[in-house]
Design a protein around this motif. Structure first.
Motif, mmCIF file in Angstrom:
data_model
loop_
_atom_site.group_PDB
_atom_site.id
_atom_site.type_symbol
_atom_site.label_atom_id
_atom_site.label_comp_id
_atom_site.label_asym_id
_atom_site.label_seq_id
_atom_site.Cartn_x
_atom_site.Cartn_y
_atom_site.Cartn_z
ATOM 1 N N GLY B 113 0.465 -0.940 0.167
ATOM 2 C CA GLY B 113 -0.133 0.047 -0.409
ATOM 3 C C GLY B 113 1.158 0.829 0.244
ATOM 4 N N GLY B 114 1.510 1.023 0.859
ATOM 5 C CA GLY B 114 2.670 2.821 0.616
ATOM 6 C C GLY B 114 3.284 3.328 -0.570
ATOM 7 N N GLY B 115 3.606 1.693 -1.396
ATOM 8 C CA GLY B 115 4.261 1.983 -2.308
ATOM 9 C C GLY B 115 3.410 3.079 -3.408
ATOM 10 N N VAL B 117 0.747 4.363 -2.779
ATOM 11 C CA VAL B 117 0.247 5.693 -2.230
ATOM 12 C C VAL B 117 1.392 6.605 -2.937
ATOM 13 C CG1 VAL B 117 0.132 7.177 -0.722
ATOM 14 C CG2 VAL B 117 -1.406 5.253 -0.578
#
Lengths: 141, 143
Positions: B113-115, B117
């Motif tokens: 998810g971080g990537g 976002v």
């Protein structure tokens, strides 16, 4: 850890080979931010298929590579506020400067471009100071 | 053919980023962190990439491009305000997350998810960049 620099050199060589092919065959500069940004802000409409296919390869090949390797990690921070701020800064900054690590760094420095060298100096110093402040002083990352 | 070349170039670029470890934010931030456990890998990646590209630039002087009429003319060697401000902002974001545009795309499949976002925020930044540029130019013209 000792092998990391060999992987770095080999991987870097492949990145340079890719940039060399793009220049010698298509007469284009392999700058990631320019290729992506041109699609996003509409300035790269005339050659959008080339841009889209380059980005498709950039996404698919490491996806496949990571599968073969049994997975890979980015180890990106879990702090979404930091991620959003960082993404915005990278997006605005690279487009304002007309280049990032690949365009100014690899393609610019290799032809001893003054702009490439100055840009690389600024983003490395800014990046270093940011890591020092946000990691060692504030403890955020 | 230009399309095929573009896809091959993107694929090599992505594999090079994965193999070199540049999709691992720890290695990028480790290189920038001169007061921590300094990681020299990024210097080897840069060096390894610059060598073939320097040879390619030499070849442009004696050859024609294979699938184009002429090589791109380099921009005037001018250090503008936008180059300095933009590179500084980019460096700050690069230090904060450890990702730059190429690795952001190359790591999307395994970055979680971080990537995703990060990539969306970067796209948003690229979308507003022309307006930021206009503002900066206006401010400079007014001063």
């Amino acid at each position: 850890m000792q092998l990391d620099w060999i992987y770095g050199l080999v991987g870097g060589g492949i990145i340079g080979l890719a940039a060399a092919i793009f220049l010698l065959f298509n007469a284009r500069i392999m700058g990631a931010s320019g290729i992506i940004g041109g699609l996003i802000d509409g300035s790269g409409k005339s050659d959008w298929t080339e841009r889209a296919l380059l980005i498709a390869g950039l996404f698919l090949a490491p996806a496949l590579g990571a599968l073969v390797m049994g997975g890979s990690e980015t180890n990106i921070t879990g702090n979404y506020g930091v991620i959003i701020a960082a993404g915005l800064l990278v997006g605005v900054g690279t487009r304002l400067a007309n280049g990032c690590t690949s365009g100014h760094g690899v393609c610019g420095i290799s032809r001893l471009s003054l702009r490439g060298i100055v840009a690389t100096g600024f983003y490395i110093v800014a990046g270093g100071l940011t890591v020092v402040i946000f990691k060692h002083v504030l403890g955020v990352i | 053919m230009r399309n095929l070349v573009s896809f091959v170039v993107g694929s090599l670029f992505g594999l090079g980023l994965l193999i070199s470890g540049m999709t691992n934010t720890n290695k990028v931030q480790g290189w920038l962190d001169i007061f921590g456990a300094w990681d020299p890998t990024l210097a080897f990646v840069m060096g390894g990439a610059i060598i073939p590209m320097a040879i390619a630039w030499q070849l442009t002087k004696i050859r024609k491009p294979v699938f184009a009429d002429s090589f791109p003319t380099p921009p005037a060697p001018q250090i503008g305000r936008n180059l300095v401000i933009g590179s500084t902002l980019f460096g700050m974001g690069w230090g904060l997350a450890g990702l730059c545009p190429g690795p952001a795309i190359a790591s999307l499949s395994f970055g979680g998810g971080g990537g995703v976002v990060f990539a969306l925020s970067m796209a948003a930044g690229m979308l507003i960049a022309p307006r930021v540029r206009t503002r900066l130019d206006q401010a400079a013209a007014a001063s």
